[in-house]
Design an enzyme around this catalytic site. Structure first.
Site, PDB file in Angstrom:
ATOM      1  N   LEU A 108     -24.159 -27.699 -45.256  1.00 24.71           N
ATOM      2  CA  LEU A 108     -24.183 -29.007 -45.913  1.00 24.71           C
ATOM      3  C   LEU A 108     -25.300 -28.946 -46.945  1.00 24.71           C
ATOM      4  O   LEU A 108     -26.372 -28.396 -46.674  1.00 24.71           O
ATOM      5  CB  LEU A 108     -24.475 -30.123 -44.906  1.00 24.71           C
ATOM      6  CG  LEU A 108     -23.329 -30.621 -44.024  1.00 24.71           C
ATOM      7  CD1 LEU A 108     -23.869 -31.578 -42.968  1.00 24.71           C
ATOM      8  CD2 LEU A 108     -22.262 -31.304 -44.859  1.00 24.71           C
ATOM      9  N   ASP A 109     -25.066 -29.520 -48.114  1.00 29.10           N
ATOM     10  CA  ASP A 109     -26.098 -29.528 -49.144  1.00 29.10           C
ATOM     11  C   ASP A 109     -27.355 -30.244 -48.655  1.00 29.10           C
ATOM     12  O   ASP A 109     -27.286 -31.105 -47.778  1.00 29.10           O
ATOM     13  CB  ASP A 109     -25.591 -30.237 -50.410  1.00 29.10           C
ATOM     14  CG  ASP A 109     -24.488 -29.455 -51.097  1.00 29.10           C
ATOM     15  OD1 ASP A 109     -24.462 -28.220 -50.941  1.00 29.10           O
ATOM     16  OD2 ASP A 109     -23.654 -30.080 -51.762  1.00 29.10           O
ATOM     17  N   LYS A 110     -28.470 -29.907 -49.248  1.00 35.50           N
ATOM     18  CA  LYS A 110     -29.742 -30.531 -48.881  1.00 35.50           C
ATOM     19  C   LYS A 110     -29.693 -32.049 -48.981  1.00 35.50           C
ATOM     20  O   LYS A 110     -30.223 -32.745 -48.103  1.00 35.50           O
ATOM     21  CB  LYS A 110     -30.863 -29.957 -49.756  1.00 35.50           C
ATOM     22  CG  LYS A 110     -32.261 -30.387 -49.348  1.00 35.50           C
ATOM     23  CD  LYS A 110     -33.303 -29.678 -50.197  1.00 35.50           C
ATOM     24  CE  LYS A 110     -34.715 -30.086 -49.784  1.00 35.50           C
ATOM     25  NZ  LYS A 110     -35.742 -29.381 -50.590  1.00 35.50           N
TER      26      LYS A 110
END
Length: 286
Positions: A108-110
């Site tokens: 998952l993206d930051k």
């Protein structure tokens, strides 16, 4: 050295949770792996009496019933980076502080939050990451302007990003600025890119479900082990899945979380094309 009926060396290493099979091949090529104190070939098979070492440290075979494997659900908060690189500030491994060596399945993206699976079972990772296996992933998304029925239809039908058109998916409105989307793909920043192409900016993105696994009441920053029933269902779901990941999906296992799936020039061109489209989008300002 080892029996013909044994397990391939890269799979043997991957199954221990040390790394992916592709990374195991690299370790072998770099002469960092020994079998019975000798450098092996890529196709070497490992028997029950063989001793495998990586960088001099013995790598023990996984239990046949995988009773020593770890499978957890983590509610990733915003700001945590899905990388196993410990020098990266806010990495997911330090955030969880698990006693065993684990790694995330996908990422998952930051700026995103929500459900992510982590495991020490290298064998199951590639099976889950295969896009064509159609494993559902559900997200709750909030955008910066009111959504329209046409927006929902376009998202569901497929949007051109990264040199391809996204697969048809299920999209439903949740509120004036929010919707749910169920994907079976894992393209780089897929939901954000889809929205951007249609003139919208994602302000909040949360993954709530992967297949039969959901967050339920798990608080952000907390994790739990999969139940026996969840694990049994997961194994059954991926039992007939291919074990080899595509290049795009394998990048999720790469130590660098910023791995891109296409050359920078092509991405820049696509981004510009998307921005240009925003100006003529009939519903981008509704």
């Amino acid at each position: 050295m080892s029996a013909e009926s044994g397990k391939r060396l890269n799979k043997y290493i991957s199954d221990t949770g040390l790394c992916s099979r592709r990374e195991a091949d690299k370790l072998i090529e770099q002469k960092r792996v020994t079998v019975n104190n000798k450098p092996p070939e890529l196709g070497t098979k490992i028997g029950p009496n063989d001793e495998v070492r990586v960088d001099g440290k013995r790598v023990n075979a996984v239990a046949k019933d995988k009773s020593d494997r770890v499978y957890i659900v983590y509610n990733k908060p915003i700001g945590i980076t899905c990388t196993t690189e410990r020098h990266v500030r806010g990495n997911i491994i330090d955030a969880i502080k698990h006693k065993q060596r684990i790694f995330p399945i996908g990422r998952l993206d930051k700026p995103s939050e929500g459900l992510i699976l982590l495991t020490s079972d290298g064998d199951i990772v590639n099976k889950i990451l295969r896009a064509e296996n159609a494993h559902d992933k559900e997200y709750e998304v909030t955008v910066n302007q009111p959504i329209s029925e046409r927006f929902l239809q376009r998202m569901a039908r497929g949007v051109p990003i990264l040199g391809t058109v996204t697969k048809p998916c299920t999209v439903k409105a949740r509120g004036k600025f929010s919707f749910t989307i169920i994907l079976t793909q894992g393209l780089n920043r897929q939901i954000r890119r889809m929205c951007e192409f249609l003139g919208y900016e994602v302000t909040k993105l949360k993954r709530t479900r992967i297949m039969h696994l959901s967050l339920d009441k798990l608080p952000p920053g907390q994790w739990r082990n999969l139940t026996e029933k969840e694990l049994s269902t997961l194994n059954e779901a991926v039992r007939t899945s291919s074990k080899t990941a595509t290049i795009d999906e394998t990048s999720a296992l790469n130590k660098n979380p910023a791995v891109q799936t296409q050359p920078a020039k092509e991405k820049l061109s696509l981004q510009r094309r998307g921005k240009g489209h925003q100006g003529t989008n009939k519903f981008s300002k509704k």
